[in-house]
Scaffold this motif. Structure first.
Motif, short mmCIF file in Angstrom:
data_model
loop_
_atom_site.label_atom_id
_atom_site.label_comp_id
_atom_site.label_asym_id
_atom_site.label_seq_id
_atom_site.Cartn_x
_atom_site.Cartn_y
_atom_site.Cartn_z
N GLN A 189 0.83 -1.21 0.00
CA GLN A 189 0.00 0.00 0.00
C GLN A 189 0.86 1.25 0.00
O GLN A 189 0.52 2.25 -0.65
N ALA A 190 1.99 1.22 0.70
CA ALA A 190 2.88 2.37 0.73
C ALA A 190 3.48 2.63 -0.65
O ALA A 190 3.58 3.77 -1.10
N LEU A 191 3.89 1.55 -1.33
CA LEU A 191 4.43 1.69 -2.68
C LEU A 191 3.37 2.21 -3.64
O LEU A 191 3.62 3.12 -4.44
N GLU A 192 2.17 1.66 -3.53
CA GLU A 192 1.08 2.10 -4.39
C GLU A 192 0.76 3.58 -4.15
O GLU A 192 0.55 4.35 -5.08
N SER A 193 0.77 3.97 -2.89
CA SER A 193 0.50 5.36 -2.53
C SER A 193 1.58 6.29 -3.08
O SER A 193 1.30 7.37 -3.59
N ALA A 194 2.84 5.87 -2.98
CA ALA A 194 3.95 6.69 -3.48
C ALA A 194 3.87 6.84 -5.00
O ALA A 194 4.10 7.93 -5.54
N LEU A 195 3.53 5.76 -5.69
CA LEU A 195 3.41 5.83 -7.15
C LEU A 195 2.26 6.75 -7.56
O LEU A 195 2.39 7.55 -8.49
N LEU A 196 1.14 6.62 -6.86
CA LEU A 196 0.00 7.48 -7.16
C LEU A 196 0.32 8.94 -6.89
O LEU A 196 0.00 9.82 -7.69
N ARG A 197 1.01 9.20 -5.78
CA ARG A 197 1.39 10.57 -5.44
C ARG A 197 2.34 11.13 -6.49
O ARG A 197 2.24 12.29 -6.90
N GLY A 198 3.27 10.31 -6.97
CA GLY A 198 4.19 10.75 -8.02
C GLY A 198 3.47 11.04 -9.31
O GLY A 198 3.75 12.03 -9.99
N PHE A 199 2.52 10.18 -9.68
CA PHE A 199 1.74 10.41 -10.90
C PHE A 199 0.96 11.71 -10.82
O PHE A 199 0.94 12.50 -11.77
N VAL A 200 0.33 11.95 -9.68
CA VAL A 200 -0.44 13.19 -9.50
C VAL A 200 0.48 14.40 -9.56
O VAL A 200 0.14 15.42 -10.18
N SER A 201 1.66 14.30 -8.96
CA SER A 201 2.60 15.43 -8.98
C SER A 201 3.08 15.73 -10.40
O SER A 201 3.14 16.90 -10.81
#
Length: 77
Positions: free
Chosen positions: A45-57
């Motif tokens: 979940q942490a990895l998924e969250s980091a990837l999603l946050r990067g995509f949004v940024s």
């Protein structure tokens, strides 16, 4: 003079009055000991969250660059 402060629930009063369970301060334990066993699903979940946050940024940055380019093009005319 009596105040209108609500009374604490009995369980909270007992919790606040009770001494700590162990003599050691919580800050003296290591971060790994406080975290407990490693949960692989939380790592996922942490990895998924980091990837999603990067995509949004990145998407947000591209939109800002597009808007800046349009403003500069408008001012150049």
């Amino acid at each position: 003079m009596k105040t209108d402060e609500p009374k604490l629930p009995e369980s909270l009063t007992r919790f606040l009055a009770a001494p700590p369970a162990d003599g050691a301060a919580p800050a003296s334990r290591t971060a790994e000991a406080r975290l407990g066993p490693i949960d692989r699903s939380s790592a996922h979940q942490a990895l998924e969250s980091a990837l999603l946050r990067g995509f949004v940024s990145v998407t947000s940055g591209l939109v800002w660059l597009l808007v800046l380019g349009l403003v500069l093009r408008h001012l150049a005319r």
